[in-house]
Design a protein around this motif. Structure first.
Motif, PDB file in Angstrom:
ATOM      1  N   GLN A 155      39.945  45.585  38.420  1.00  0.00           N
ATOM      2  CA  GLN A 155      38.828  46.669  38.267  1.00  0.00           C
ATOM      3  C   GLN A 155      38.113  46.650  39.432  1.00  0.00           C
ATOM      4  O   GLN A 155      37.873  47.832  39.900  1.00  0.00           O
ATOM      5  CB  GLN A 155      37.991  46.511  36.999  1.00  0.00           C
ATOM      6  CG  GLN A 155      36.978  47.522  36.611  1.00  0.00           C
ATOM      7  CD  GLN A 155      37.940  48.991  36.590  1.00  0.00           C
ATOM      8  OE1 GLN A 155      38.761  48.846  35.498  1.00  0.00           O
ATOM      9  NE2 GLN A 155      37.387  49.905  37.192  1.00  0.00           N
ATOM     10  N   SER A 214      46.271  40.716  32.307  1.00  0.00           N
ATOM     11  CA  SER A 214      45.289  41.477  31.661  1.00  0.00           C
ATOM     12  C   SER A 214      45.332  41.623  30.383  1.00  0.00           C
ATOM     13  O   SER A 214      44.185  41.213  29.654  1.00  0.00           O
ATOM     14  CB  SER A 214      44.942  42.841  32.480  1.00  0.00           C
ATOM     15  OG  SER A 214      43.803  43.164  31.973  1.00  0.00           O
ATOM     16  N   LYS A 216      40.310  48.557  41.820  1.00  0.00           N
ATOM     17  CA  LYS A 216      40.217  50.273  41.317  1.00  0.00           C
ATOM     18  C   LYS A 216      38.934  50.971  41.922  1.00  0.00           C
ATOM     19  O   LYS A 216      39.009  52.019  42.267  1.00  0.00           O
ATOM     20  CB  LYS A 216      40.382  50.360  39.963  1.00  0.00           C
ATOM     21  CG  LYS A 216      41.854  50.049  39.580  1.00  0.00           C
ATOM     22  CD  LYS A 216      41.863  50.186  38.139  1.00  0.00           C
ATOM     23  CE  LYS A 216      43.230  50.065  37.551  1.00  0.00           C
ATOM     24  NZ  LYS A 216      43.380  50.186  36.018  1.00  0.00           N
ATOM     25  N   ASP A 217      37.842  50.030  41.896  1.00  0.00           N
ATOM     26  CA  ASP A 217      36.377  50.719  42.340  1.00  0.00           C
ATOM     27  C   ASP A 217      36.216  50.773  43.735  1.00  0.00           C
ATOM     28  O   ASP A 217      35.112  51.260  43.996  1.00  0.00           O
ATOM     29  CB  ASP A 217      35.261  49.913  41.587  1.00  0.00           C
ATOM     30  CG  ASP A 217      35.493  50.018  39.920  1.00  0.00           C
ATOM     31  OD1 ASP A 217      35.822  50.895  39.714  1.00  0.00           O
ATOM     32  OD2 ASP A 217      34.879  49.035  39.093  1.00  0.00           O
ATOM     33  N   THR A 221      41.645  40.615  34.768  1.00  0.00           N
ATOM     34  CA  THR A 221      41.335  42.017  34.452  1.00  0.00           C
ATOM     35  C   THR A 221      40.117  42.559  35.492  1.00  0.00           C
ATOM     36  O   THR A 221      39.871  43.672  35.925  1.00  0.00           O
ATOM     37  CB  THR A 221      40.824  41.992  33.124  1.00  0.00           C
ATOM     38  OG1 THR A 221      41.569  41.579  32.310  1.00  0.00           O
ATOM     39  CG2 THR A 221      40.234  43.353  32.836  1.00  0.00           C
ATOM     40  N   SER A 222      39.120  41.602  35.874  1.00  0.00           N
ATOM     41  CA  SER A 222      37.791  41.889  36.483  1.00  0.00           C
ATOM     42  C   SER A 222      38.267  42.121  38.002  1.00  0.00           C
ATOM     43  O   SER A 222      37.692  43.107  38.591  1.00  0.00           O
ATOM     44  CB  SER A 222      37.070  40.863  36.738  1.00  0.00           C
ATOM     45  OG  SER A 222      36.499  40.646  35.335  1.00  0.00           O
ATOM     46  N   THR A 261      49.026  43.756  35.093  1.00  0.00           N
ATOM     47  CA  THR A 261      48.508  44.760  33.976  1.00  0.00           C
ATOM     48  C   THR A 261      49.042  43.904  32.865  1.00  0.00           C
ATOM     49  O   THR A 261      48.247  43.847  31.723  1.00  0.00           O
ATOM     50  CB  THR A 261      49.270  45.968  33.779  1.00  0.00           C
ATOM     51  OG1 THR A 261      49.045  46.831  35.103  1.00  0.00           O
ATOM     52  CG2 THR A 261      48.910  46.455  32.541  1.00  0.00           C
TER      53      THR A 261
END
Length: 259
Positions: free
Chosen positions: A148, A105, A151-152, A144-145, A102
């Motif tokens: 994510q 990011s 998370k997806d 960051t990507s 985090t």
């Protein structure tokens, strides 16, 4: 009928139609270039002859050597940033390390000059400074990507792994790491542009090492807009080529990937 198709949203066009559209846009681009370079006293771009002369000048100045230096710097930055970013991102499912990913990011809001300042304090070798400025700058976006992406991942995939008897570490390997390698290559391709456009700034740290960024600065110092535009065109073309190669690599390695 053809005009209606190309101006209608979500139309599926044939390959020949797409080629015609791209060709028209290229012709319009060159027409705009010729007009903007020949009309008025203050021209937006140099003339094609000036750009061609600039291309010859940078070729004689050692274009291939400078291009090799830029590609070497770019590949080092990509390699280290991919390793660093994947390590941080894949540790985020572990509660003890989630804060590290985090934090990395959030560093994407730090400007390149700020990154270069801190890296310069920690290192004395100019080439290492160049590489690590690229690594840190790209890693902040790539982490960051990747986070994510994790998370997806649909919960059904985790449930399926659990049903098959995978423990938590096996689930991390099978679903997140192994199961998303095609996504990783696509994210690297998307973030490659960040490293490539940063070269001009980073290469100014060590002029002696050369690079396309140095050629641009030399052209600007000499007041040769033709050189500047010629080198920028080369940067764009090489960047598009690298993007194309990564796309082909992903499709070859993961034929059935929908990403």
């Amino acid at each position: 009928m053809m005009l209606k198709k190309i101006f209608t949203p979500f139309r599926t066009l044939s390959g020949s139609t797409k080629t015609i559209i791209v060709s028209i846009w290229i012709v319009l681009l060159f027409a705009f270039w010729f007009l903007s370079a020949s009309i008025g006293t203050t021209n937006l771009f140099p003339t094609p002859s000036q750009v061609f002369k600039g291309l010859i000048d940078v070729w004689n100045e050692g274009l291939i050597t400078h291009l090799g230096s830029s590609l070497s710097l770019c590949f080092q930055g990509i390699l280290y940033s991919v390793i660093f970013s994947m390590l941080l991102a894949y540790l985020t499912p572990i509660a003890a390390f989630k804060a590290l990913g985090t934090f990395a990011s959030k560093l994407r809001y730090l400007p390149p000059t700020g990154i270069a300042f801190y890296v310069t304090i920690m290192m004395s070798d100019a080439r290492a400074i160049q590489v690590w400025v690229l690594v840190i700058f790209m890693s902040t976006f790539l982490v960051t990507s990747l986070i994510q992406m994790i998370k997806d991942i649909p919960q059904e995939e985790f449930d399926h792994a659990k049903t098959l008897g995978c423990n938590r570490w096996e689930t991390l390997w099978e679903v997140v790491i192994k199961g998303r390698l095609d996504y990783v290559i696509e994210l690297v391709r998307q973030n490659l542009a960040i490293v490539w456009v940063m070269l001009v700034t980073v290469e100014s740290i060590l002029i002696a090492a050369g690079g396309l960024g140095v050629l641009i600065k030399n052209g600007d110092r000499l007041g040769s807009n033709g050189r500047v535009i010629a080198v920028q065109a080369i940067i764009i073309l090489v960047g598009i080529g690298l993007d194309f190669l990564l796309t082909k690599l992903r499709k070859m390695a993961f034929r059935y990937s929908n990403y």
